[in-house]
Scaffold this active site. Structure first.
Site, short mmCIF file in Angstrom:
data_model
loop_
_atom_site.label_atom_id
_atom_site.label_comp_id
_atom_site.label_asym_id
_atom_site.label_seq_id
_atom_site.Cartn_x
_atom_site.Cartn_y
_atom_site.Cartn_z
N HIS A 103 0.78 -1.11 0.08
CA HIS A 103 -0.02 -0.14 0.17
C HIS A 103 0.73 1.45 0.02
O HIS A 103 1.93 1.36 0.68
CB HIS A 103 -0.98 0.17 1.11
CG HIS A 103 -1.92 -0.91 1.27
ND1 HIS A 103 -3.20 -0.69 0.58
CD2 HIS A 103 -1.97 -2.38 1.79
CE1 HIS A 103 -3.81 -1.75 0.84
NE2 HIS A 103 -3.43 -2.73 1.33
N PRO A 104 0.42 2.32 -0.80
CA PRO A 104 0.95 3.52 -0.58
C PRO A 104 0.61 4.17 0.78
O PRO A 104 -0.46 3.94 1.02
CB PRO A 104 0.57 4.31 -1.82
CG PRO A 104 -0.79 3.74 -2.02
CD PRO A 104 -0.71 2.31 -1.67
N GLU A 144 -9.60 4.49 -3.91
CA GLU A 144 -10.22 4.66 -2.59
C GLU A 144 -9.90 5.83 -1.86
O GLU A 144 -10.25 6.17 -0.74
CB GLU A 144 -9.58 3.10 -1.94
CG GLU A 144 -10.23 1.93 -2.49
CD GLU A 144 -9.33 0.82 -2.41
OE1 GLU A 144 -9.65 -0.43 -3.03
OE2 GLU A 144 -8.28 0.63 -1.82
N PHE A 165 0.39 3.50 7.52
CA PHE A 165 -0.86 3.43 8.31
C PHE A 165 -1.87 2.86 7.25
O PHE A 165 -2.24 3.43 6.35
CB PHE A 165 -1.30 5.02 8.64
CG PHE A 165 -2.51 4.90 9.18
CD1 PHE A 165 -2.92 4.73 10.38
CD2 PHE A 165 -3.65 5.76 8.51
CE1 PHE A 165 -4.14 4.77 11.03
CE2 PHE A 165 -4.68 5.94 9.02
CZ PHE A 165 -5.11 5.36 10.29
N ILE A 195 -5.88 2.02 6.70
CA ILE A 195 -7.15 2.08 6.86
C ILE A 195 -7.94 2.23 5.63
O ILE A 195 -7.57 2.36 4.59
CB ILE A 195 -7.28 3.67 7.57
CG1 ILE A 195 -8.75 4.06 8.10
CG2 ILE A 195 -7.00 4.65 6.39
CD1 ILE A 195 -8.90 5.18 8.88
N ALA A 236 -10.06 3.59 3.62
CA ALA A 236 -9.93 4.97 3.34
C ALA A 236 -11.39 5.51 2.20
O ALA A 236 -11.55 6.45 2.18
CB ALA A 236 -8.82 5.58 2.57
#
Length: 185
Positions: free
Chosen positions: A58-59, A83, A114, A116, A118
């Site tokens: 993930h970025p 997203e 992090f 989440i 999003a």
């Protein structure tokens, strides 16, 4: 019927172990069957190293997936951008700068980006959640990140099934057109 390959599942979740297990568990008759398999695989068959591999795909929130060398598939990069679109669209210069700073703090403390779900969240909502979770112990945060990854995976599986459904509909339309054209010959 959901017949997908390892690359398809890597687009949903960046863990190689997860993708391999999903291929072995398939084909899936519907989205819900795929989600049930995904949950079992993610929480019971993928180890912490697999979780970390998925997280690393993930970025950072606010970072363009195309700038991240970690993204394992073009689908994943495209989906990640979508997203995060609400968060990016709602960012002011100051909230975006704060997001970058908190991303760095979080990465420094936990050693992972992090994570989440999003989709549909604003920059301020994401920042508030990041600050709230920052006080967690690493083991707690690892579990939360795994749960967030599963939410992302479920959304991406739904997109994967939608793409297959669209492709199947197009193929049926093309076949029907061919039949009509041949009948007219």
């Amino acid at each position: 019927m959901g017949v997908f390959d390892q690359k398809d599942f890597l687009g949903c979740c960046g863990s190689t172990k997860f993708a391999k297990e999903m291929v072995l568990s398939g084909p899936f008759s519907n989205y819900q069957q795929a989600v049930e398999a995904a949950r079992d695989i993610w929480f019971n068959k993928v180890d912490v190293n697999g979780w970390l591999e998925a997280f690393a795909a993930h970025p950072k929130i606010g970072e363009s997936p195309s700038h991240s060398q970690k993204t394992k598939s073009s689908s994943s990069a495209q989906w990640s951008e979508g997203e995060q679109s609400t968060a990016l669209a709602s960012a002011t210069d100051s909230s975006f700068q704060e997001l970058i700073e908190w991303n760095a703090r979080y990465l420094q403390k936990f050693g992972i980006v992090f994570l989440i779900f999003a989709s549909g969240r604003t920059t301020l909502e994401i920042l508030a959640e990041m600050k709230k979770r920052y006080v967690n112990r690493p083991i707690v945060e690892l579990e939360i990140a795994a749960q967030e990854q599963m939410k992302i995976t479920e959304l991406r599986l739904s997109k994967l099934f939608s793409l297959q459904k669209d492709a199947s509909s197009e193929a049926k339309t093309d076949n029907a057109t061919d039949i009509v054209n041949k009948a007219g010959d």
